[in-house]
Each structure stands twice: as structure tokens, then as C-alpha cells.
Design an enzyme around this catalytic site. Structure first.
Site, PDB file in Angstrom:
ATOM      1  N   GLU A 264       0.893  -1.156   0.000  1.00 56.06           N
ATOM      2  CA  GLU A 264       0.000   0.000   0.000  1.00 56.06           C
ATOM      3  C   GLU A 264       0.929   1.203   0.000  1.00 56.06           C
ATOM      4  O   GLU A 264       1.723   1.371   0.920  1.00 56.06           O
ATOM      5  CB  GLU A 264      -0.869  -0.096   1.261  1.00 56.06           C
ATOM      6  CG  GLU A 264      -2.096   0.779   1.226  1.00 56.06           C
ATOM      7  CD  GLU A 264      -1.886   1.962   2.110  1.00 56.06           C
ATOM      8  OE1 GLU A 264      -2.151   1.861   3.308  1.00 56.06           O
ATOM      9  OE2 GLU A 264      -1.436   2.996   1.589  1.00 56.06           O
ATOM     10  N   CYS A 301      -2.535   7.714   4.807  1.00 54.92           N
ATOM     11  CA  CYS A 301      -2.554   7.423   3.366  1.00 54.92           C
ATOM     12  C   CYS A 301      -3.854   7.884   2.741  1.00 54.92           C
ATOM     13  O   CYS A 301      -3.962   7.987   1.528  1.00 54.92           O
ATOM     14  CB  CYS A 301      -2.316   5.943   3.122  1.00 54.92           C
ATOM     15  SG  CYS A 301      -2.839   4.911   4.461  1.00 54.92           S
TER      16      CYS A 301
HETATM   17  P1  NAP Z   1       9.607   3.548   3.515  1.00 51.24           P
HETATM   18  O1  NAP Z   1      10.844   4.323   3.296  1.00 51.24           O
HETATM   19  O2  NAP Z   1       8.939   2.994   2.323  1.00 51.24           O
HETATM   20  O3  NAP Z   1       9.953   2.364   4.540  1.00 51.24           O
HETATM   21  C1  NAP Z   1       8.983   1.400   4.931  1.00 51.24           C
HETATM   22  C2  NAP Z   1       9.688   0.085   5.264  1.00 51.24           C
HETATM   23  O4  NAP Z   1      10.215  -0.479   4.071  1.00 51.24           O
HETATM   24  C3  NAP Z   1      10.839   0.246   6.203  1.00 51.24           C
HETATM   25  O5  NAP Z   1      10.872  -0.894   7.040  1.00 51.24           O
HETATM   26  C4  NAP Z   1      12.055   0.245   5.301  1.00 51.24           C
HETATM   27  O6  NAP Z   1      13.105  -0.299   6.043  1.00 51.24           O
HETATM   28  C5  NAP Z   1      11.608  -0.697   4.182  1.00 51.24           C
HETATM   29  N1  NAP Z   1      12.208  -0.365   2.886  1.00 51.24           N
HETATM   30  C6  NAP Z   1      12.114   0.824   2.239  1.00 51.24           C
HETATM   31  N2  NAP Z   1      12.767   0.761   1.064  1.00 51.24           N
HETATM   32  C7  NAP Z   1      13.283  -0.488   0.971  1.00 51.24           C
HETATM   33  C8  NAP Z   1      14.064  -1.163  -0.012  1.00 51.24           C
HETATM   34  N3  NAP Z   1      14.456  -0.552  -1.128  1.00 51.24           N
HETATM   35  N4  NAP Z   1      14.416  -2.431   0.221  1.00 51.24           N
HETATM   36  C9  NAP Z   1      14.032  -3.059   1.354  1.00 51.24           C
HETATM   37  N5  NAP Z   1      13.308  -2.477   2.325  1.00 51.24           N
HETATM   38  C10 NAP Z   1      12.929  -1.208   2.141  1.00 51.24           C
HETATM   39  O7  NAP Z   1       8.511   4.411   4.269  1.00 51.24           O
HETATM   40  P2  NAP Z   1       8.597   5.277   5.599  1.00 51.24           P
HETATM   41  O8  NAP Z   1       9.895   5.074   6.281  1.00 51.24           O
HETATM   42  O9  NAP Z   1       7.387   4.954   6.336  1.00 51.24           O
HETATM   43  O10 NAP Z   1       8.463   6.780   5.148  1.00 51.24           O
HETATM   44  C11 NAP Z   1       9.156   7.366   4.081  1.00 51.24           C
HETATM   45  C12 NAP Z   1       8.162   8.049   3.143  1.00 51.24           C
HETATM   46  O11 NAP Z   1       7.187   7.102   2.718  1.00 51.24           O
HETATM   47  C13 NAP Z   1       7.314   9.154   3.767  1.00 51.24           C
HETATM   48  O12 NAP Z   1       7.957  10.390   3.796  1.00 51.24           O
HETATM   49  C14 NAP Z   1       6.102   9.168   2.860  1.00 51.24           C
HETATM   50  O13 NAP Z   1       6.356   9.938   1.720  1.00 51.24           O
HETATM   51  C15 NAP Z   1       5.931   7.724   2.464  1.00 51.24           C
HETATM   52  N6  NAP Z   1       4.866   7.008   3.232  1.00 51.24           N
HETATM   53  C16 NAP Z   1       3.667   6.877   2.660  1.00 51.24           C
HETATM   54  C17 NAP Z   1       2.657   6.221   3.355  1.00 51.24           C
HETATM   55  C18 NAP Z   1       1.310   6.040   2.766  1.00 51.24           C
HETATM   56  O14 NAP Z   1       0.466   5.474   3.423  1.00 51.24           O
HETATM   57  N7  NAP Z   1       1.044   6.459   1.560  1.00 51.24           N
HETATM   58  C19 NAP Z   1       2.870   5.711   4.630  1.00 51.24           C
HETATM   59  C20 NAP Z   1       4.135   5.873   5.197  1.00 51.24           C
HETATM   60  C21 NAP Z   1       5.125   6.518   4.463  1.00 51.24           C
HETATM   61  P3  NAP Z   1      14.603   0.209   6.013  1.00 51.24           P
HETATM   62  O15 NAP Z   1      14.570   1.681   5.878  1.00 51.24           O
HETATM   63  O16 NAP Z   1      15.124  -0.294   7.306  1.00 51.24           O
HETATM   64  O17 NAP Z   1      15.139  -0.510   4.842  1.00 51.24           O
END
Ligand code: NAP
Length: 524
Positions: A264, A301
Site C-alpha cells: 500500500e 494514506c
Molecule cells: P519507507 O521508506 O517505504 O519504509 C517502509 C519500510 O520499508 C521500512 O521498514 C524500510 O526499512 C523498508 N524499505 C524501504 N525501502 C526499501 C528497499 N528498497 N528495500 C528493502 N526495504 C525497504 O517508508 P517510511 O519510512 O514509512 O516513510 C518514508 C516516506 O514514505 C514518507 O515520507 C512518505 O512519503 C511515504 N509514506 C507513505 C505512506 C502512505 O500510506 N502512503 C505511509 C508511510 C510513508 P529500512 O529503511 O530499514 O530498509
């Protein structure tokens, strides 16, 4: 049990040499204890245990599986205030929100316990043999759904309880009969450990196999990537960024055995203000919009990131009222310094395109706090610039002035897939609304009338999903009882003797399940 910073691999608490720190979301200060980083040995052990647990767990009596989910709920509640206090420090979310989120977490575990007890998720179908059928006899065919296999669940930053170590993905996977390995979100490892400890002790109390649940943590991409690539993992649940979700989809698709990733990711949740409603209720709509936009610092979201309406005095009045309300809104603590920096960067980026600022919320001196932002542009600019349709995670929104209904429909057609789409309508808008609904059905997982998309009920009819990029697989939902379907697959049993069939399929229906027999539903 106090926080240890240890991983939970099956029933064992494990420390590793490499550690990382939790951070206070508000002050940026380090929070103890140091948290162990899972490496190849812990990944190997958790996957091996999960694989060994799969058959005994999925074939355990439904009553036991349901009791386990209920025990998980009780064990989380038994953590008491320690859980709320730690989650508050790590996420910056206020107590009332976290208490509500804990209620939702516990409620969805209990809801899935009921689903498991009822057993209708097994989707049993029986087509009895027709030996006399001409020209060919029909075999006895019986179908039910079984669990996919061990599932990796990624904790979400914006739901430290309801979408993390014991959240919706985890509850629906366990309900389906899948062992779960949680990859904790690095921004709330202490909260995650507390919840995981509760789940692990619930598994032990219910005498379930050791690998039914494990909890691994680490601050780098490698851990999640290794779990998704492991051949023993058969599905993935994820909530987070589009880049993160797509990276996992890519890893899963490149495996020798590709697996489903239920990610999601991003949605801007269009709100359409139809002319009759805008004229009749400008003030109420403006107030409702600003409340929804700024709820939880916009870190949902389902945040309303796009408003569409016809240009004219009513829209101008709406913008003026919404702008006035937003300008008085205090800045709010965001989930982490990283998310706050992303938010500010994306607002600056939006401001640099062909848009005008309507209003900003009150600014703060420092810290990881986000102020609301509302911009306006016209439909021509929006249609010409794809960047204007991208998610800004936080309390920012863009209003789009449309020339006429045809242009408004064109803007909706131009949008990517969404979790939600909302119509504000009055009686005299019904004809236009009926024309727009088929477009909204193609674009979104949930269509609302005269409401706000933030606030997602956990119930049988809910859909929290939608076409890409809202999710990577539009056929499911991550909220509500239908979420269990993502972790099941159908198996057909042809002409097996009753004694070899699982009880769900046996002729006497010993579990009293509601089954489809010869095309019609029956409980006998
Ligand atoms: P994220 O960067 O996507 O991380 C979520 C999880 O996925 C973390 O456990 C991260 O762990 C892992 N992950 C991320 N990229 C990865 C990759 N390339 N390979 C393996 N694992 C990976 O999301 P976030 O930390 O929650 O927030 C960052 C941004 O995401 C926010 O600023 C926002 O823009 C967006 N976000 C959107 C929603 C939504 O509902 N639309 C919700 C939350 C966040 P590691 O970092 O430890 O690898």
C-alpha cells in the site's frame, strides 16, 4: 518485561553485535536500549522456523487459531501504559491517538478471531459426484482455501500499532494460517519489540509451533530485501513509500519463484466538490476539509491531497474559508525527522510548479513539525504537469479549478489509482454524480459521499486498496476482514475418500460450516 533491544526469533530472544538506536521523534535524542540488528543468521533461523511451523500451524484447529488471536489482543492490552508511553516517544503521536490505535489493533485481532471461528473464509464448495451424468460422469469435487505459507510483514511508520508488529497485515496473515516474520519499522523499534514480545508469549501460551511468529529489526534495506528474497517466504505485506514498495515488488518478481507483494503505497484521495453542495454548504465543507487535511499532521494514506471543483465565486469562497482556517492551524509534530524533511521538500517542490499559494498553517521555530499548506491551480496546468498529481505525505493539498464538468471528468481520468475518491453532493448534483461514479470506480478502492476519507472502519465491507500506485495489487484490501483473502489460495480435492479429506470438506460437515453445495449455500 522491560525493553531489551533484542530480536525475537521464534521463542528465543536474540542479541547481535551490531546495534542501532531508537530516536525520540520530538527531540531527536537517542532512546535506549541499543537495538540488535538482524543479520543473515537471524534471517535464516526465522525463515527456517517459519517454514517448519507452517503445516502444524495452518492445520491446527480453527478454535485454537482464533484463541491465539484473542490472546494476542489480551497480551497487547496487558502491556498497559508502557506501550503507549514508548509509542508516544518514538512516533511523536499524541496519547489519545495512540490509545485509539491500540483499540483498533486489539479490535482487528478479535475481529479476525471471529472470522477464523466462523470458518467461512475457507470458501468451501462441494460439487457432489454425478455418476449417472451423460455423456460423462462428474467426479466428486471439493474446494477450500489454504494458507499461502510464511509471510513477511513490514511495520509502517505512520501506524506504530495498527499496521506494525501486530497490525492488520499480521492479523490477516495469521488468521489465514500463515506464520509471520515482522520486519520492524526502524523509527519505532521499542514499540515494535513490546508488541512482538506480547505476540510471542501468546503463541507460547497457546502451545503453537515456535516459528509461528518472529520479529526482526534493523535500519537498512538489506534486512527487508533478504526476507522478501528468501525462498521460504510466500507473500509480503507492506505500507510505506512508493519507492520502497516498488523495490520490494521488483525483488519478489525477480525470485526464481515470484511471490505476491501487497504494498500500500501512495494516494492523493481526490475530493470532488459538486456545484450544488459547494453552494449549499461552503462553510461546513471548508471546515471539514481542513480538519481532515490536518488530522494526525496529515500522515494518513487517506489524506485529502486534491480538491476538484468548477471555478467561480463558490470555489473562491471555499478557498478563502479553508485558507482562513488553515492559517490558524498550529504546526504538528511529525513521525520522524526524515518524514518531516520529505514533507518540507515536497511542499517546496509543489510551490515551485505552476500553482498559487492559498494559505500556510502557522510555522514553528524548529523541530520535526509540519505546517499545513493549500495551493490552487487550474485544470489545464494540472493536466500538463504529472508532478502535480504526486503524493505529498503530510498536511498539504492542491485545489484544481475546472472550467466545466467535462474538464473535471478529464482531470479524474488523468489521475493515477487511489485508495479513495470523495464526492460532496446535494440533491441537484445527482445527475453529474452518476456520470462521475463509473470513472471513480475505475480509479479508487473506496468511494465516499459527503464525508472525509481519513478514518477507515475495520469491518467486513471496508476496502483499503485500489489501483496502482495506491497499491501494487488492486484485488485486495489491507483493512477489514477481506484482507485475509490475500494470504489464501484455493485447492480442489477430486474423488478423495471422506477419511482423507480435511473436516471442512467432509460429507457430514462436522464443523458446521456454511458451504456452497451444488451451487447453493447450506450449513448442513
Ligand atoms: P519507507 O521508506 O517505504 O519504509 C517502509 C519500510 O520499508 C521500512 O521498514 C524500510 O526499512 C523498508 N524499505 C524501504 N525501502 C526499501 C528497499 N528498497 N528495500 C528493502 N526495504 C525497504 O517508508 P517510511 O519510512 O514509512 O516513510 C518514508 C516516506 O514514505 C514518507 O515520507 C512518505 O512519503 C511515504 N509514506 C507513505 C505512506 C502512505 O500510506 N502512503 C505511509 C508511510 C510513508 P529500512 O529503511 O530499514 O530498509
Amino acid at each position: 518485561m522491560p525493553l531489551t533491544g533484542q530480536l525475537i526469533v521464534g521463542f528465543a530472544r536474540v542479541s547481535t553485535a551490531e546495534t542501532f538506536d531508537a530516536v525520540d521523534a520530538a527531540s531527536g535524542a537517542k532512546l535506549g536500549p541499543p537495538f540488535s540488528v538482524a543479520g543473515p543468521a537471524e534471517i535464516e533461523r526465522a525463515c527456517a522456523l517459519a517454514q517448519a511451523a507452517f503445516d502444524p500451524y495452518r492445520t491446527a484447529a480453527l478454535d485454537l487459531r482464533a484463541r491465539f488471536l484473542d490472546t494476542c489482543a489480551e497480551s497487547i492490552l496487558a502491556l498497559g501504559d508502557e506501550l503507549i508511553a514508548r509509542a508516544g516517544l518514538e512516533s511523536g503521536l499524541p496519547r489519545a491517538r495512540l490509545e485509539g490505535e491500540r483499540g483498533r489493533t486489539v479490535g482487528q485481532l478479535r475481529l479476525f478471531a471471529d472470522v477464523v471461528r466462523r470458518g467461512d473464509f475457507l470458501g468451501v464448495r462441494v460439487d457432489p459426484a454425478q455418476p449417472e451424468r451423460k455423456p460423462l460422469a462428474r467426479s466428486d469435487l471439493r474446494q477450500r482455501k489454504i494458507a499461502l505459507g510464511p509471510v513477511t510483514v513490514f511495520g509502517a511508520s505512520n501506524f506504530p500499532l495498527a499496521f506494525s508488529a501486530a497490525g492488520g497485515d499480521m492479523a490477516s496473515a495469521l488468521a489465514a494460517g500463515c506464520p509471520v516474520i515482522v520486519k520492524a519499522h526502524p523509527s519505532h523499534p521499542g514499540t515494535s519489540e513490546l508488541v512482538a514480545g506480547a505476540i510471542s508469549s501468546a503463541a507460547r501460551a497457546c502451545d503453537l509451533p515456535e516459528g509461528t511468529y518472529s520479529h526482526l529489526a534493523g535500519p537498512a534495506n538489506e534486512l527487508g530485501a533478504a526476507l522478501v528474497a528468501d525462498p521460504r517466504i510466500k507473500a509480503v505485506g507492506f505500507t510505506g513509500s512508493r519507492a520502497g514498495g516498488l523495490a520490494l515488488v521488483k525483488i519478489a518478481a525477480a525470485r526464481p519463484e515470484p511471490i505476491p507483494v501487497y504494498a500500500e503505497m501512495s494516494s492523493i484521495n481526490p475530493i470532488v466538490l459538486l456545484p450544488g453542495a459547494l453552494k449549499a454548504r461552503t462553510e461546513a465543507i471548508a471546515t471539514g476539509f481542513v480538519n481532515s487535511l490536518t488530522l494526525g499532521a496529515g500522515q494518513f494514506c487517506t489524506n485529502p491531497g486534491l480538491v476538484l471543483a468548477l471555478g467561480g465565486p463558490e470555489l473562491d469562497r471555499f478557498l478563502s474559508l479553508a485558507g482562513e482556517a488553515l492559517a490558524k492551524t498550529a504546526p504538528a509534530q511529525m513521525l520522524s525527522a526524515n518524514i518531516c524533511a520529505n514533507y518540507r521538500r515536497r511542499v517546496d517542490h509543489l510551490a515551485s510548479r505552476s500553482v498559487s499559494l492559498v494559505a500556510r498553517g502557522l510555522e514553528a521555530g524548529g523541530g520535526s513539525v509540519g505546517s499545513g499548506a493549500l495551493f490552487v491551480t487550474d485544470a489545464r496546468e494540472f493536466l500538463a504537469d504529472r508532478k502535480l498529481g504526486e503524493e505529498v505525505f503530510g498536511p498539504a493539498s492542491l485545489a484544481v479549478r475546472c472550467r466545466d464538468m467535462a474538464q473535471l471528468a478529464a482531470v479524474l481520468e488523468h489521475l493515477e489509482g487511489q485508495l479513495t475518491a470523495t464526492l460532496h453532493l446535494a440533491d441537484d448534483d445527482a445527475t453529474i454524480a452518476a456520470r462521475l461514479i463509473p470513472i471513480l470506480e475505475r480509479k479508487a478502492g473506496r468511494i465516499l459521499a459527503n464525508g472525509w476519507p481519513t478514518g477507515v472502519e475495520v469491518s467486513p465491507a471496508m476496502v483499503h486498496g485500489g489501483p496502482f500506485p495506491a497499491t501494487s495489487d488492486s484485488r485486495g484490501t489491507s483493512v477489514g476482514t477481506l484482507a485475509i483473502e490475500r494470504f489464501l489460495r484455493p485447492v480442489c480435492y477430486q474423488d478423495l475418500p471422506d477419511s482423507l479429506l480435511p473436516p471442512d470438506l467432509q460429507s457430514g460437515n462436522p464443523l458446521g460450516l456454511r458451504r456452497m453445495v451444488d451451487g447453493g449455500y447450506t450449513s448442513s
